[in-house]
Design a protein around this motif. Structure first.
Motif: not given
Lengths: 239, 239
Positions: A171-187, A123-125
């Motif tokens: 894969i959608r980034h938001d699906d990845l965020r959901g599966a891995l608990g990645i916050p919205a502001e992290i790419q 990911t990228c912060d």
């Protein structure tokens, strides 16, 4: 920082590369593959995985920002969730191609999310080092590009460890965020399937499958200006 | 494509890496530097430059798109124009940092555009393979990332050739387009200063200058979910 005198410790020791070392790096670059179908369940020792992560961490980063995080996904249920998100996206994707291309697309194996023993999400912060970043004042996306360099370092390091890597981008980034608990502001930058393999293929699978041919290198090299060059040019003769 | 039987020629020959070959790749990854100030005017032989470009061309690319072009900038007047655009952007950039940070910023040498004998601009043609691209249906920027992987391959290949590379990002894309005749629809990815060097520095210059420290790797590795991990975790012990 005060102006300072160069010390010998400031310069790399063992800075030369032998012909054999040089050849090893080219061999790695040319033999790296995007792996989807040859994964073995063999666990990757933590010491080996640590080497891959250290290689990634030594990627170049804009303004020495090091904007990346690495999520090592061991949990089978989480990987299954990522796989489900891939499947949904891939079904949509297939529908975007027409006729023969769609038939070819549906025959391709495009991921090894569950087959590979682990996944690694890079990911990228984007705000890690504050609002203004050296090297990002005029090209804001350089932080994303730094994280991509970390992916490529990891991929090459994996190849010399006989470990295959496949980058899943369907894969959608938001699906990845959901599966891995990645916050919205992290790419999210990349979800990689990572594992030992039965073999590495001689050619990229999409080339073998006739999806697209390899472009001749001489078609994409130019001198001084876009799409300009004299022929013959001695560089072009070497390509 | 019909289902087909695997032939031995489909599998990589010489696929194993010896310990020495593995070490060479890690040495390259760890000794790669962003070079700004150590360039020699020594010309790069075309045969060597061709190897660098071939390494870049063998980067992974989404859907085997190979979206890149490489503009080798030999012309001193064009490099001076790129340098002038850097200078303008860098003056603006310096003004964005405050107080001590600005003083440090102004002391940094951030490019070798005119010192290095050549530049290489890597671009991305986002519509090269048509409107819909495999792997870009849900992550449209994967083509940009592919071109970044080409940059990193070139950078690592350069290191084993004793050639330094510096990525100049303090410049407007439109200025680069103007200097190199790049059309508006083509995305510049990187302008690289490329040349033999007097030496490679032991550490990144921004680390030595106190701009930012190297992040401990163990601060950015997580297990299964964002910012989650058990301690102790055997992987973290190895980092």
């Amino acid at each position: 920082m005060k102006e300072k005198t160069m010390k010998s410790s400031d310069i790399q020791a063992d800075a030369e590369f032998s012909a054999a070392e040089r050849d090893a790096v080219y061999k790695c670059i040319f033999n790296r593959r995007d792996v989807r179908g040859q994964f073995l369940p063999t666990p990757i020792p933590d010491s080996v995985l640590a080497r891959l992560l250290r290689a990634a961490h030594h990627a170049p980063s804009v303004g020495f920002m090091q904007p990346w995080d690495f999520i090592v996904v061991r949990d089978a249920a989480i990987r299954q969730k990522v796989r489900d998100s891939f499947e949904a996206a891939n079904e949509e994707a297939a529908g975007m191609f027409l006729d023969e291309k769609q038939k070819t697309y549906r025959r391709l194996k495009l991921e090894g999310i569950v087959d590979a023993p682990i996944g690694i999400c890079i990911t990228c912060d984007r705000s890690r080092t504050g609002a203004v970043g050296l090297g990002r004042t005029h090209q804001a996306d350089m932080d994303l590009y730094s994280a991509v360099c970390a992916v490529q370092n990891l991929w090459l390091a994996a190849r010399v460890e006989q470990i295959g890597v496949g980058w899943v981008s369907i894969i959608r980034h938001d699906d990845l965020r959901g599966a891995l608990g990645i916050p919205a502001e992290i790419q999210p930058i990349a979800y990689l399937c990572v594992g030992y393999v039965t073999h590495f293929l001689a050619k990229p699978e999409l080339e073998t499958a006739g999806w697209l041919p390899r472009t001749p290198l001489s078609d994409v090299v130019w001198i001084d200006r876009w799409h300009a060059r004299d022929t013959p040019d001695p560089l072009l003769e070497c390509l």
